[in-house]
Design a protein around this motif. Structure first.
Motif, PDB file in Angstrom:
ATOM      1  N   ARG A 156       0.843  -1.193   0.000  1.00 32.33           N
ATOM      2  CA  ARG A 156       0.000   0.000   0.000  1.00 32.33           C
ATOM      3  C   ARG A 156       0.876   1.239   0.000  1.00 32.33           C
ATOM      4  O   ARG A 156       1.964   1.238   0.571  1.00 32.33           O
ATOM      5  CB  ARG A 156      -0.816   0.052   1.286  1.00 32.33           C
ATOM      6  CG  ARG A 156      -1.924  -0.917   1.346  1.00 32.33           C
ATOM      7  CD  ARG A 156      -2.588  -0.784   2.701  1.00 32.33           C
ATOM      8  NE  ARG A 156      -3.930  -1.311   2.622  1.00 32.33           N
ATOM      9  CZ  ARG A 156      -4.948  -0.839   3.306  1.00 32.33           C
ATOM     10  NH1 ARG A 156      -4.790   0.156   4.133  1.00 32.33           N
ATOM     11  NH2 ARG A 156      -6.130  -1.364   3.181  1.00 32.33           N
ATOM     12  N   GLY A 157       0.380   2.309  -0.554  1.00 38.56           N
ATOM     13  CA  GLY A 157       1.098   3.573  -0.512  1.00 38.56           C
ATOM     14  C   GLY A 157       0.903   4.275   0.814  1.00 38.56           C
ATOM     15  O   GLY A 157      -0.033   3.961   1.555  1.00 38.56           O
ATOM     16  N   PRO A 158       1.759   5.223   1.149  1.00 38.94           N
ATOM     17  CA  PRO A 158       1.637   5.954   2.418  1.00 38.94           C
ATOM     18  C   PRO A 158       0.279   6.625   2.596  1.00 38.94           C
ATOM     19  O   PRO A 158      -0.226   6.706   3.709  1.00 38.94           O
ATOM     20  CB  PRO A 158       2.755   6.987   2.354  1.00 38.94           C
ATOM     21  CG  PRO A 158       3.738   6.432   1.392  1.00 38.94           C
ATOM     22  CD  PRO A 158       2.933   5.632   0.397  1.00 38.94           C
ATOM     23  N   ALA A 159      -0.328   7.108   1.516  1.00 39.21           N
ATOM     24  CA  ALA A 159      -1.636   7.756   1.624  1.00 39.21           C
ATOM     25  C   ALA A 159      -2.700   6.769   2.103  1.00 39.21           C
ATOM     26  O   ALA A 159      -3.707   7.169   2.680  1.00 39.21           O
ATOM     27  CB  ALA A 159      -2.045   8.347   0.278  1.00 39.21           C
ATOM     28  N   ASP A 160      -2.466   5.476   1.880  1.00 36.49           N
ATOM     29  CA  ASP A 160      -3.387   4.430   2.327  1.00 36.49           C
ATOM     30  C   ASP A 160      -2.872   3.749   3.591  1.00 36.49           C
ATOM     31  O   ASP A 160      -3.128   2.578   3.822  1.00 36.49           O
ATOM     32  CB  ASP A 160      -3.579   3.387   1.220  1.00 36.49           C
ATOM     33  CG  ASP A 160      -4.244   3.971  -0.009  1.00 36.49           C
ATOM     34  OD1 ASP A 160      -5.125   4.826   0.150  1.00 36.49           O
ATOM     35  OD2 ASP A 160      -3.860   3.578  -1.116  1.00 36.49           O
ATOM     36  N   HIS A 161      -2.094   4.476   4.374  1.00 37.12           N
ATOM     37  CA  HIS A 161      -1.541   3.972   5.636  1.00 37.12           C
ATOM     38  C   HIS A 161      -0.514   2.871   5.419  1.00 37.12           C
ATOM     39  O   HIS A 161      -0.358   1.990   6.255  1.00 37.12           O
ATOM     40  CB  HIS A 161      -2.651   3.499   6.576  1.00 37.12           C
ATOM     41  CG  HIS A 161      -3.656   4.552   6.872  1.00 37.12           C
ATOM     42  ND1 HIS A 161      -3.428   5.545   7.788  1.00 37.12           N
ATOM     43  CD2 HIS A 161      -4.877   4.801   6.343  1.00 37.12           C
ATOM     44  CE1 HIS A 161      -4.472   6.346   7.832  1.00 37.12           C
ATOM     45  NE2 HIS A 161      -5.358   5.926   6.962  1.00 37.12           N
ATOM     46  N   GLY A 162       0.172   2.929   4.304  1.00 40.73           N
ATOM     47  CA  GLY A 162       1.213   1.943   4.026  1.00 40.73           C
ATOM     48  C   GLY A 162       2.594   2.511   4.264  1.00 40.73           C
ATOM     49  O   GLY A 162       2.746   3.690   4.594  1.00 40.73           O
ATOM     50  N   PRO A 163       3.599   1.676   4.091  1.00 40.15           N
ATOM     51  CA  PRO A 163       4.974   2.153   4.292  1.00 40.15           C
ATOM     52  C   PRO A 163       5.425   3.052   3.146  1.00 40.15           C
ATOM     53  O   PRO A 163       4.905   2.973   2.034  1.00 40.15           O
ATOM     54  CB  PRO A 163       5.789   0.859   4.309  1.00 40.15           C
ATOM     55  CG  PRO A 163       4.996  -0.089   3.474  1.00 40.15           C
ATOM     56  CD  PRO A 163       3.552   0.274   3.714  1.00 40.15           C
ATOM     57  N   VAL A 164       6.392   3.887   3.431  1.00 40.95           N
ATOM     58  CA  VAL A 164       7.024   4.683   2.387  1.00 40.95           C
ATOM     59  C   VAL A 164       7.877   3.724   1.564  1.00 40.95           C
ATOM     60  O   VAL A 164       8.628   2.912   2.120  1.00 40.95           O
ATOM     61  CB  VAL A 164       7.895   5.799   3.005  1.00 40.95           C
ATOM     62  CG1 VAL A 164       8.679   6.541   1.937  1.00 40.95           C
ATOM     63  CG2 VAL A 164       7.025   6.750   3.805  1.00 40.95           C
ATOM     64  N   TRP A 165       7.741   3.781   0.247  1.00 38.74           N
ATOM     65  CA  TRP A 165       8.498   2.872  -0.608  1.00 38.74           C
ATOM     66  C   TRP A 165      10.006   3.100  -0.436  1.00 38.74           C
ATOM     67  O   TRP A 165      10.478   4.235  -0.425  1.00 38.74           O
ATOM     68  CB  TRP A 165       8.125   3.044  -2.072  1.00 38.74           C
ATOM     69  CG  TRP A 165       9.106   2.355  -2.971  1.00 38.74           C
ATOM     70  CD1 TRP A 165      10.020   2.941  -3.788  1.00 38.74           C
ATOM     71  CD2 TRP A 165       9.322   0.952  -3.084  1.00 38.74           C
ATOM     72  NE1 TRP A 165      10.775   1.993  -4.409  1.00 38.74           N
ATOM     73  CE2 TRP A 165      10.369   0.750  -3.990  1.00 38.74           C
ATOM     74  CE3 TRP A 165       8.739  -0.162  -2.499  1.00 38.74           C
ATOM     75  CZ2 TRP A 165      10.844  -0.505  -4.339  1.00 38.74           C
ATOM     76  CZ3 TRP A 165       9.205  -1.419  -2.846  1.00 38.74           C
ATOM     77  CH2 TRP A 165      10.241  -1.575  -3.758  1.00 38.74           C
ATOM     78  N   ALA A 166      10.723   2.017  -0.280  1.00 38.68           N
ATOM     79  CA  ALA A 166      12.187   2.038  -0.208  1.00 38.68           C
ATOM     80  C   ALA A 166      12.682   0.664  -0.652  1.00 38.68           C
ATOM     81  O   ALA A 166      11.992  -0.338  -0.446  1.00 38.68           O
ATOM     82  CB  ALA A 166      12.654   2.326   1.215  1.00 38.68           C
ATOM     83  N   PRO A 167      13.852   0.594  -1.233  1.00 41.39           N
ATOM     84  CA  PRO A 167      14.374  -0.710  -1.656  1.00 41.39           C
ATOM     85  C   PRO A 167      14.711  -1.623  -0.469  1.00 41.39           C
ATOM     86  O   PRO A 167      14.990  -2.804  -0.658  1.00 41.39           O
ATOM     87  CB  PRO A 167      15.621  -0.369  -2.465  1.00 41.39           C
ATOM     88  CG  PRO A 167      15.949   1.041  -2.143  1.00 41.39           C
ATOM     89  CD  PRO A 167      14.702   1.702  -1.639  1.00 41.39           C
ATOM     90  N   THR A 168      14.639  -1.090   0.741  1.00 37.69           N
ATOM     91  CA  THR A 168      14.936  -1.895   1.933  1.00 37.69           C
ATOM     92  C   THR A 168      13.689  -2.572   2.516  1.00 37.69           C
ATOM     93  O   THR A 168      13.791  -3.292   3.515  1.00 37.69           O
ATOM     94  CB  THR A 168      15.590  -1.018   3.006  1.00 37.69           C
ATOM     95  OG1 THR A 168      14.781   0.150   3.212  1.00 37.69           O
ATOM     96  CG2 THR A 168      16.994  -0.603   2.586  1.00 37.69           C
ATOM     97  N   LEU A 169      12.517  -2.342   1.906  1.00 40.46           N
ATOM     98  CA  LEU A 169      11.296  -3.004   2.385  1.00 40.46           C
ATOM     99  C   LEU A 169      11.401  -4.507   2.190  1.00 40.46           C
ATOM    100  O   LEU A 169      11.912  -4.989   1.177  1.00 40.46           O
ATOM    101  CB  LEU A 169      10.066  -2.511   1.618  1.00 40.46           C
ATOM    102  CG  LEU A 169       9.468  -1.173   2.001  1.00 40.46           C
ATOM    103  CD1 LEU A 169       8.329  -0.824   1.063  1.00 40.46           C
ATOM    104  CD2 LEU A 169       8.986  -1.180   3.438  1.00 40.46           C
TER     105      LEU A 169
END
Length: 151
Positions: free
Chosen positions: A105-118
């Motif tokens: 999920r994207g941050p706007a949908d209460h998800g994590p901020v995208w990063a290659p370390t996810l």
């Protein structure tokens, strides 16, 4: 006259039958979402997530549908070690890298901020239900994003 009554009755039953089928179909296919940290926590724990009073639920939602209800929670733990403990107690296998922002999920949908370390781990629980955890051990080591899907 009796033929007219029969024709009207058949037409009425046909129209009412179509309306009833449409009402049933709408009730079975409609998805309802409500935000509730407590309800989402209960749902996720029912799938085997071993949360404790140390784990703070920042956000929770439950989606209700006829066949496939689901829940999503954002958890802040007391420490990175607690994340490891929670995942181990919940029987998650070792994580794999998240390869694309489309997998979370994207941050706007209460998800994590995208990063290659996810990273992401998922476990199938008895009955073919699915529990998925996503987290970033480098940039947000205390946060977990957990989804539970009844299939």
């Amino acid at each position: 006259m009796s033929v007219l009554v029969v024709v009207v009755a058949v037409a009425g039953v046909s129209v009412l039958g179509k309306m009833a089928l449409a009402w049933i179909d709408n009730g079975m296919t409609q998805v309802r979402t409500h935000e509730s940290a407590d309800d989402a926590r209960d749902f996720v724990e029912g799938f085997g997530a071993k949360l404790t009073s140390q784990d703070h639920i920042d956000y929770g939602e439950v989606q209700s549908s006829f066949m496939d209800p689901s829940a999503y929670i954002v958890v802040t733990t007391s420490s990175p070690d607690r994340v490891t403990e929670l995942l181990r107690a919940s029987h998650f296998p070792p994580p794999r890298p998240v390869r694309s922002p489309d997998q979370v999920r994207g941050p706007a949908d209460h998800g994590p901020v995208w990063a290659p370390t996810l990273v992401r781990s998922k476990v199938t629980v008895p009955g073919a239900d699915l529990l998925v955890a996503v987290w970033d051990p480098k940039h947000a080591p205390r946060a977990l994003y957990i989804s539970a899907y009844q299939m």
